[in-house]
Structures are given as C-alpha cells and as structure tokens.
Scaffold this motif. Structure first.
Motif, mmCIF file in Angstrom:
data_model
loop_
_atom_site.group_PDB
_atom_site.id
_atom_site.type_symbol
_atom_site.label_atom_id
_atom_site.label_comp_id
_atom_site.label_asym_id
_atom_site.label_seq_id
_atom_site.Cartn_x
_atom_site.Cartn_y
_atom_site.Cartn_z
ATOM 1 N N ARG A 234 -14.918 56.418 41.199
ATOM 2 C CA ARG A 234 -15.185 55.495 42.305
ATOM 3 C C ARG A 234 -15.700 54.180 41.734
ATOM 4 O O ARG A 234 -16.511 54.178 40.809
ATOM 5 N N LYS A 235 -15.213 53.102 42.312
ATOM 6 C CA LYS A 235 -15.661 51.774 41.878
ATOM 7 C C LYS A 235 -16.170 50.995 43.082
ATOM 8 O O LYS A 235 -15.443 50.808 44.065
ATOM 9 N N HIS A 236 -17.414 50.552 43.002
ATOM 10 C CA HIS A 236 -17.991 49.646 43.989
ATOM 11 C C HIS A 236 -18.043 48.261 43.353
ATOM 12 O O HIS A 236 -18.465 48.119 42.198
ATOM 13 N N ALA A 237 -17.640 47.252 44.083
ATOM 14 C CA ALA A 237 -17.626 45.895 43.532
ATOM 15 C C ALA A 237 -18.140 44.907 44.563
ATOM 16 O O ALA A 237 -17.680 44.895 45.711
ATOM 17 N N LEU A 238 -19.099 44.088 44.158
ATOM 18 C CA LEU A 238 -19.541 42.932 44.936
ATOM 19 C C LEU A 238 -19.018 41.692 44.238
ATOM 20 O O LEU A 238 -19.107 41.583 43.002
ATOM 21 N N PHE A 239 -18.447 40.753 44.993
ATOM 22 C CA PHE A 239 -17.927 39.542 44.363
ATOM 23 C C PHE A 239 -18.297 38.316 45.185
ATOM 24 O O PHE A 239 -18.485 38.385 46.404
ATOM 25 N N SER A 240 -18.414 37.197 44.473
ATOM 26 C CA SER A 240 -18.781 35.940 45.118
ATOM 27 C C SER A 240 -18.257 34.792 44.273
ATOM 28 O O SER A 240 -18.218 34.885 43.033
ATOM 29 N N GLU A 241 -17.846 33.710 44.923
ATOM 30 C CA GLU A 241 -17.399 32.537 44.191
ATOM 31 C C GLU A 241 -17.450 31.302 45.076
ATOM 32 O O GLU A 241 -17.386 31.382 46.314
ATOM 33 N N LEU A 242 -17.541 30.151 44.427
ATOM 34 C CA LEU A 242 -17.509 28.852 45.087
ATOM 35 C C LEU A 242 -16.253 28.114 44.646
ATOM 36 O O LEU A 242 -15.913 28.123 43.453
ATOM 37 N N GLN A 243 -15.567 27.483 45.603
ATOM 38 C CA GLN A 243 -14.383 26.676 45.309
ATOM 39 C C GLN A 243 -14.636 25.262 45.799
ATOM 40 O O GLN A 243 -15.040 25.053 46.943
ATOM 41 N N PHE A 244 -14.392 24.295 44.910
ATOM 42 C CA PHE A 244 -14.629 22.896 45.276
ATOM 43 C C PHE A 244 -13.431 22.051 44.863
ATOM 44 O O PHE A 244 -12.899 22.195 43.760
ATOM 45 N N THR A 245 -13.006 21.163 45.768
ATOM 46 C CA THR A 245 -11.950 20.194 45.481
ATOM 47 C C THR A 245 -12.458 18.813 45.866
ATOM 48 O O THR A 245 -12.920 18.618 47.001
ATOM 49 N N SER A 246 -12.383 17.884 44.937
ATOM 50 C CA SER A 246 -12.850 16.530 45.235
ATOM 51 C C SER A 246 -11.938 15.884 46.269
ATOM 52 O O SER A 246 -10.777 16.276 46.430
ATOM 53 N N GLU A 247 -12.472 14.886 46.968
ATOM 54 C CA GLU A 247 -11.701 14.248 48.036
ATOM 55 C C GLU A 247 -10.454 13.553 47.505
ATOM 56 O O GLU A 247 -9.454 13.443 48.209
ATOM 57 N N ASP A 248 -10.508 13.068 46.267
ATOM 58 C CA ASP A 248 -9.324 12.429 45.684
ATOM 59 C C ASP A 248 -8.410 13.442 44.993
ATOM 60 O O ASP A 248 -7.410 13.063 44.376
ATOM 61 N N SER A 249 -8.756 14.743 45.078
ATOM 62 C CA SER A 249 -7.961 15.852 44.517
ATOM 63 C C SER A 249 -7.829 15.777 42.996
ATOM 64 O O SER A 249 -6.978 16.469 42.424
ATOM 65 N N LYS A 250 -8.651 15.006 42.345
ATOM 66 C CA LYS A 250 -8.579 14.944 40.885
ATOM 67 C C LYS A 250 -9.303 16.104 40.220
ATOM 68 O O LYS A 250 -8.991 16.472 39.089
ATOM 69 N N PHE A 251 -10.294 16.666 40.924
ATOM 70 C CA PHE A 251 -11.085 17.756 40.344
ATOM 71 C C PHE A 251 -10.964 19.000 41.208
ATOM 72 O O PHE A 251 -11.058 18.937 42.434
ATOM 73 N N TYR A 252 -10.726 20.126 40.554
ATOM 74 C CA TYR A 252 -10.749 21.423 41.221
ATOM 75 C C TYR A 252 -11.608 22.362 40.384
ATOM 76 O O TYR A 252 -11.443 22.456 39.158
ATOM 77 N N GLY A 253 -12.528 23.046 41.041
ATOM 78 C CA GLY A 253 -13.382 23.979 40.324
ATOM 79 C C GLY A 253 -13.595 25.258 41.101
ATOM 80 O O GLY A 253 -13.725 25.240 42.333
ATOM 81 N N ARG A 254 -13.602 26.383 40.378
ATOM 82 C CA ARG A 254 -13.887 27.680 40.979
ATOM 83 C C ARG A 254 -14.757 28.463 40.011
ATOM 84 O O ARG A 254 -14.385 28.673 38.853
ATOM 85 N N ILE A 255 -15.919 28.872 40.460
ATOM 86 C CA ILE A 255 -16.830 29.634 39.620
ATOM 87 C C ILE A 255 -17.362 30.813 40.422
ATOM 88 O O ILE A 255 -17.665 30.687 41.612
ATOM 89 N N GLY A 256 -17.404 31.977 39.787
ATOM 90 C CA GLY A 256 -17.852 33.167 40.500
ATOM 91 C C GLY A 256 -17.911 34.358 39.573
ATOM 92 O O GLY A 256 -17.917 34.223 38.342
#
Length: 845
Positions: free
Chosen positions: A528-550
């Motif tokens: 059995r595997k229990h998993a908790l996951f979380s992440e933040l996704q951010f895109t700049s208004e000019d779409s030049k930067f994309y980031g996802r960390i979790g």
C-alpha cells in the motif's frame, strides 16, 4: 364599523372578479378573431386556384400546420409574395398556370451573446454552425446574423474564458427580437504551447518542456502509415527502443518498467501487442498524449525514467462521428455518440486477423518474434483491444466520466526440431481496467478532481518440451486499485496552488510449476502506498517565466516485510532570456515498487517473457532515482534549435530486472546505474515541410559493489543515436522519409582462451569482463506516405503506405551464448525487422 369594512372588502373583491372575467372573455375573443383571420395555407391555395385558374403542386407534409392570414389583395403576384413573406414556403413559377411550393430548408438566424453574470455583451465570440462551413463572429454589440442556415443544424457559440453553448437553429430564427445567449464563465486553465509544430503537425512542446501529441491533428512520420502512439514518441530525442519494440521503450537509458504509462489516469501494466511490435492503444480514440522526461509534476508517482499520459477526449460529443479502417495486421472501428445534451459515449474495437490471414507484414513480424525456433513451426496468434467511455455532465460545474479498456494477446506455438521432437508453447496476456473521474468547479478559483481506478493484468505461459515429457507453467497476476483527490486553488491570476492525496494498493502474484523435475513456487505480495503532494505553479504576465516547485511524501507499507517514508522534491523552471531564446532547468526525485523480471529467451522457444514483481525490502528494495537537467533552445515559426544536458542516477536495481545473459544473470545482486547524456535537435519547418536532425549521447554505467569488476557498461548503453528525417505535404498528399543510426549496444563474449569451465557440473561458459564487446552499428531507413480524399460532405478517406527498413539491412539487436547438447558454445543472434511493408485504408465520418 367592522360591518362596513367587511362590506367594502366584499365590494372590492367583487370588482376585481368582474375585471378578471372581462379580461378572460377579451383574450378568448381576441384568440377567436386571430384564429378566424388565419387559415390553413392549403385551403387558401385552393381558393387561389379557383380565383386565378392556376394549379399548385407540393408535398402534403410541406404545408402541414402552416397558416396564412388572407389580405384584400388584387393581383396574384401580390398574394404569392404575401405567402412567401409570412411563411417558410418558397413558390416557384413553372409556367403561366403551374406553380410549385417547397418548405424552406434554410433560414436566417440572429442572436446577442451576453455575459451570464454581468449581462454585458461579448464581442468577438465565435459562432459556428456544426456540420457546415458557416462561421461568424459577434460584432461590438455582441450581435451576430447569418443567412442560409439549415433548420435542423446545431449552433456552437464559444469565446475564450467562457463555457461553450450549443443552441438549436429553430430557437435563433430571425425575428423582430434576436435571441439572447448567456455565456457562463469558464475557469479551466489552458497550457501554453511553446512550439506549435514540433517535427510534425500535432506534436507540440509545452511551456514546462514536456511534449504533447494531439492525435486528431497528427501529420506523418517516416515508417508509420497511420498513427501509432508508442512508435511516435520514439521520434523525440532521448527516447528509443534497443530492440525495436513499443513495449520496451528506453527513456534516457532507463528500462521499460521504469516508465509510467497511464490511460485515462489508469496505470497500465500492458502496453503492446504482438510481443511489443504494435501499440496496444487505439490512436483514433486517444485524444492527447503527454510525454515527460524530467521535471514531472508532483501529481504523478512512479515512472523513474519517464511518464506517458494518454487521454481520450473529455468533451461531450456534439453529433455522431467515427471511423473505421484496416491495415495489413488488424482492422478497427470507433465512434463518438451523443445520447442527449448531457450524456455521450465513446467506443472503439480492434482485432487482428493474423490467426486466419497471413500478410507480408505479419510474415516479417513472425520471423522476428520466432527467429530462435528450429526447423518447422506452426503458430496461431491474434490480439484485440476494446475501449468504452461514458461522459455525463451533471451541471455546468460538475461532470463525471467512466472509462474501460480491455486488451488481449493469444499465442499457440509449436515447433519440430531436427530430431523430430515436438515442443509447444501457449502464451496469453490479458488486461482489464476500469476508471472513473469526477471534476467539480466549486468556486471561481477552486476546483477538485476525484479519480478512482482498478486494473488487472494477467500472463499465463505454458511450455511443453521433449515430446510433452516436461511441462513448465508460469503465471503472473497484477491487481491494483487507486483513489486520488486533486485540489487546485488559484491564489491569484498567474499563481496556482495544487494539493492532493493518493492511496494505491498493488498486489502481485507469481506462480511457477514444473513436472520434471518437480518444482512449485507461489510468491505473493501486497504493498500500500499513501502519498501527499503539493506544488505551486507560477507564470509571469509576459509569459517569459514559468515555474513549478513541489513534492510528494510517500509512505510505503509492505504488509509482511517493510515500511518506509520517501520524500520526492520536484522542480521545473523555464525562462526566456532573450527574444526566442529560452533556458530550462529541471530536477526530480522518484521511487517505485514495481519491476519486471526478464525471463531468459531460451526458456520459451525464443520468445521473450516479462513478469511483474514487487519490492520486498530485501532481494529487491524500493527503486529510487534522482535526475537533473539544464537546456537552452531557440524557437521561431520556421526554426527550432535545442540542446539539453542531463544526469540520472537509479538505485536499488536487481540483475534479474536488467536482462543479463552472461556470468551475472543468476546472481541476484543489488546495484545502481548512472547516465550522463546530452540531446540535440534542429528542426526547420514551414507549412509544407519539416526537416529535423537529432543527436543523443548517453554514457550509461552499472555499479554493483559485489561484482568484479564493480563498474561496467549498462545493457542499454547506446552511446550515440542520430536521426535525419523529414516530411512534405502537397495538397492532400503527405510523404515522410527518415534515416536512423545507433551505435551498437554492449554484450559479453566467452573468454577466448578458456571458453568453458569443465570443473563444474553442469558445465558453464567462462565469460570475459561484462559488456566488454559491442554489437555492430544499427542503421535503418524508413518511408511512409498517405493521401486523403473526400467522399461526401461528411466522409473522408485516407490511403496510407509505409516501409520499415527499406534497404533490408540485417541489424543485430542482441547476441548471447549458450551450451548445446554436445557442450559446444552456441551463438544466438537476435536480428531486427527486415524490409517491412504495411498499408492502410480508413474512412472517417
């Protein structure tokens, strides 16, 4: 005083009652007057025939329930014009005396598109009449107007940020007041596409550096006459198969069991037909495929080497559509059927006819699969797959899906050796999977996605040898169930916070029975595997930067042997340094508890057999990986250039899962492997053609501390891989050509000075250092073409043809050695497919 008040109230009520009665009589009288003024058109035409000595011809049902109000008009022309202006009837003059009447099949429509909440008009909304070429756009006031619209058609109104609306034409027929259409806001996030065409149409690179394959828009690739999902992904740098199969795909030097393959969010333990030569997933019901090599979202578990997420369409079918076709191996059909405006189904079925019809393609496939057999052999093989999906929209904010897939491979194989000994084998692979999904929009910035699936995979193998004196039976059964909840909260416009929980239970059973000498084994395990996951996704208004960390926090529990917590951080960042220049940095930790044992080929008449096993914490620990990569790419509409460097390390592997065929194949040691590599791609493209050159470098080494030497090349250490390919489109004709090169993979030769160890019984082969030698380079040229034609307003046909290995080059895929009956060393070579033609014909409606 009270009596007077009551009297006044009674009089007041009486006056109201009298007014209501008078109003009712007025309405009835008015209705009678209207009814009296309007008469059936058929009766009015009879009067006109008598007055003007003319004749009308028409179908009886065309004038059914059609009324007209006669006016005091003098001329016949004015009377006929009055009929046409006030009804849906068109009158055609055939001669001075004869006229024909037909009911209008097209009408004029109009409408105002409004915001459902603010009641503001929506300019720029797209209005499409389904099943026709009629389209329009609302003006600055939100209004649209169309002529010659079929009365029975359906109108689709859509605009970015709003949920699409479907309206019957009858409700939009142009009147003095145009119909108002209220559009509800939609909060579904759309992924940004970085490259609109990558190698071929329908293959895109997304903002998070993953790849997306859109099957409905797929163009053409060399060697593929029609889309094959797992063949197509091998066109990407870093994804290859060392043995030419789709069931053994190697992503950045990893083994196939380290790939996570999902179908409609269900984990799949079977991916190929005909021993991996054909994808087990019907491409005509698969809507999109996501391919992830690194920087995976924390939503996904498993998949140490890569993830392939296959999904069928989530959209309710608007009208019935589908298709059917066949190639030189199998035939299939599929359909999308709306039941009503809230319920629809998708269905597909495919079956091979190799058990009763031999084609050139099947002959070449058979030669590759059974090339290690003896002199004469007979085989009976077929496969099938079936899928079904039910989509139900509870309301605008809640929808449910139910998916099912069933696939099967069946083989009976007999061979007669030089000594007339008859050997036989039966191999059956079956998979049945069910999944359901509930998507809900609770608030404008909060959604949930609840998923559940059950999947079962079974392999049954029976080998009969020495004229039925020895029987070997092997069974592999996998049962897995999972429930996952994903929540998404839009913190602000460009920032999303994703959280969730996943519970998975996996049970695997392996049974082995031999009659001579008697042996029985039954190994079961449940994790059995229990998993908790979380992440933040951010895109700049000019779409030049994309980031996802979790990250994911996993808790593994083997009911008999171990319990373990594992933390898996994930990172994915892309940034546009300069116009058209983008850099990418990614990293991830992953773990998994399922692996595949690769049985020795000589145990099953030359046919490879893989069995799934579970980690037990001892002989096979939990397999863990860590990977990092950095890349830069230049992208314009006409040119893409990209380069990536990566490092990957995988710990907890067992030699049984690596397919060793040398002195280490029975040892069972635990070790690791590390890959250093780089991937380069240049793609020149326009609307008519696409040309690309890709190069992949891998240095892949094992490390087993208990072996001597402890470090040596990985079985999948293909150092160099180059692809030069292109496609060209001329109208409805498409052509693809390609050339593939790979350096030879390593293998182990017997010791030239002392090849056989005569000091043990039974005798054994003395080998040189593991994987010290290399196979010759692999070179293959492929071609494909297809032509699309129109058979009617709603039917299209496509002819396709392809050739794999045009030059019929005999590439060596593997070499290993075994002792013969006279204790001499036999050299066994597994060769690639020879010249392999295929052809297909499809109809789509």
């Amino acid at each position: 005083m009270e009596t007077k008040c009551c009297s006044m109230k009674k009089k007041h009520h009486k006056h109201i009652l009298i007014c209501l009665v008078l109003l009712c009589f007025s309405v009835i009288a008015l209705g009678q007057q209207v009814a009296k003024d309007a008469i059936l058109l058929s009766d009015y035409l009879t009067t006109l025939e008598q007055e003007h000595d003319i004749k009308f011809s028409f179908a009886d049902n065309a004038l059914e329930n059609v009324y007209v109000k006669p006016l005091d008009l003098q001329s016949l022309t004015s009377k006929l014009d009055h009929i046409q202006q006030n009804t849906d009837i068109v009158i055609t003059k055939l001669s001075d005396r004869y006229y024909s009447l037909t009911k209008v099949s097209t009408v004029s429509i109009c409408g105002f598109v409004l915001d459902n909440f603010e009641q503001n008009t929506i300019p720029g909304a797209t209005v499409e009449v389904l099943g026709t070429s009629l389209t329009g756009i609302t003006d600055t006031t939100g209004r649209f107007y169309m002529n010659n619209v079929p009365r029975t058609a359906l109108v689709l109104v859509k605009h970015l940020g709003f949920k699409p609306q479907f309206i019957e034409v009858e409700k939009l027929i142009n009147t003095a007041m145009c119909h108002k259409i209220a559009m509800a806001l939609s909060y579904q996030e759309l992924e940004e596409v970085v490259v609109s065409q990558f190698l071929t149409t329908g293959l895109n690179k997304l903002s998070d550096a993953s790849f997306e394959l859109n099957l409905s828009k797929f163009g053409i690739l060399p060697g593929i006459s029609e889309p094959d999902i797992l063949q197509t992904v091998q066109a990407l740098p870093g994804i290859k198969s060392v043995d030419e199969t789709v069931s053994d795909i190697n992503i950045r030097g990893g083994t196939n069991d380290q790939n996570l393959v999902l179908w409609d969010h269900i984990k799949m333990y079977q991916t190929g037909h005909f021993f991996g030569l054909i994808s087990a997933f019907n491409p005509y019901v698969t809507d999109k495929v996501s391919i992830i090599k690194n920087g995976t979202s924390s939503i996904y578990g498993d998949g140490l080497s890569g993830t392939m997420d296959l999904r069928t369409s989530d959209q309710l079918p608007i009208y019935t559509n589908g298709g059917t076709g066949f190639n030189l191996i199998s035939g299939d059909l599929f359909g999308n059927i709306p039941i009503n405006e809230r319920l629809g189904i998708q269905i597909s079925a495919r079956r091979s006819y190799t058990d009763f019809l031999s084609t050139p393609t099947y002959t070449v496939f058979s030669e590759k699969a059974f090339q290690d057999s003896q002199v004469d052999n007979e085989s009976d093989f077929y496969f099938y797959d079936f899928t079904a999906k039910v989509l139900y929209e509870i309301d605008q904010d809640h929808k449910v899906q139910l998916s099912m897939i069933n696939m099967s491979n069946n083989l009976s194989y007999f061979e007669t050796s030089d000594s007339n000994a008859v050997n036989g084998s039966n191999l059956n692979q079956d998979n049945i999977s069910l999944g359901t999904r509930l998507q809900s929009n609770w608030l404008s910035n909060f959604t949930t996605d609840l998923q559940f699936y059950y999947t079962q995979y079974g392999l049954d193998a029976l080998t009969i040898s020495n004229n039925e004196s020895q029987r070997l039976q092997q069974n592999n059964l996998v049962k897995e169930s999972s429930v996952k909840l994903i929540t998404k909260y839009a913190v602000r416009k460009n920032l999303d916070w994703i959280n969730g929980y996943e519970l998975t239970e996996t049970g695997i059973e392996n049974r082995t029975n031999i009659n001579q000498p008697p042996f029985a084994s039954n190994i079961k395990g449940v994790i059995r595997k229990h998993a908790l996951f979380s992440e933040l996704q951010f895109t700049s208004e000019d779409s030049k930067f994309y980031g996802r960390i979790g990250g994911r926090l996993n808790y593994f529990e083997n009911l008999n042997t171990f319990k373990e917590y594992i933390l898996e951080p994930r990172l994915n960042i892309t940034y546009e340094l300069l116009p058209n220049f983008k850099t990418e940095a990614m990293g991830e930790f992953k773990s998994q508890v399922t692996n595949q044992i690769i049985d020795l080929e000589q145990n099953f008449l030359g046919i490879e057999k893989r069995r799934w096993i579970l980690s037990d914490g001892n002989t096979l620990p939990i397999t863990k990986s860590k990977q990092g990569s950095i890349g830069v790419n230049y992208d314009t509409d006409k040119l893409y250039i990209g380069i990536d460097g990566f490092y990957k390390e995988v710990n907890g592997i067992n030699v049984f899962t690596q397919g060793f065929q040398n002195q280490n194949q029975f040892n069972g040691e635990i070790g690791s492997y590390a890959v250093k590599g780089a991937e380069f791609l240049i793609n020149k493209k326009n609307n008519d053609y696409s040309l690309w050159l890709s190069y992949t470098f891998n240095k892949n080494d094992y490390l087993f501390n208990s072996l001597t030497p402890s470090k040596f090349p990985n079985n999948l250490d293909v150092r160099h891989a180059i692809t030069l390919a292109g496609n060209y489109t001329i109208g409805h004709f498409k052509l693809g050509l390609g050339l593939n090169y790979k350096s030879g993979k390593p293998f182990t030769r017997p010791d030239a000075d002392d090849p056989i160890d005569n000091t043990v019984f039974p005798r054994e082969i003395n080998y040189e250092e593991p994987n010290r030698s290399r196979l010759p380079e692999y070179i293959r040229a492929d071609a494909s073409a297809n032509y699309t034609f129109v058979l009617g307003k709603t039917i299209k046909g496509t002819f396709g043809a392809s050739i794999l290995n045009i030059t019929n080059r005999k590439n060596t895929l593997n070499t290993f050695y075994r002792l013969g009956e006279d204790n001499s060393i036999e050299t066994i070579e597994r060769l690639s497919l020879g010249l392999t033609p295929n052809a297909s014909f499809r109809l789509r409606f």
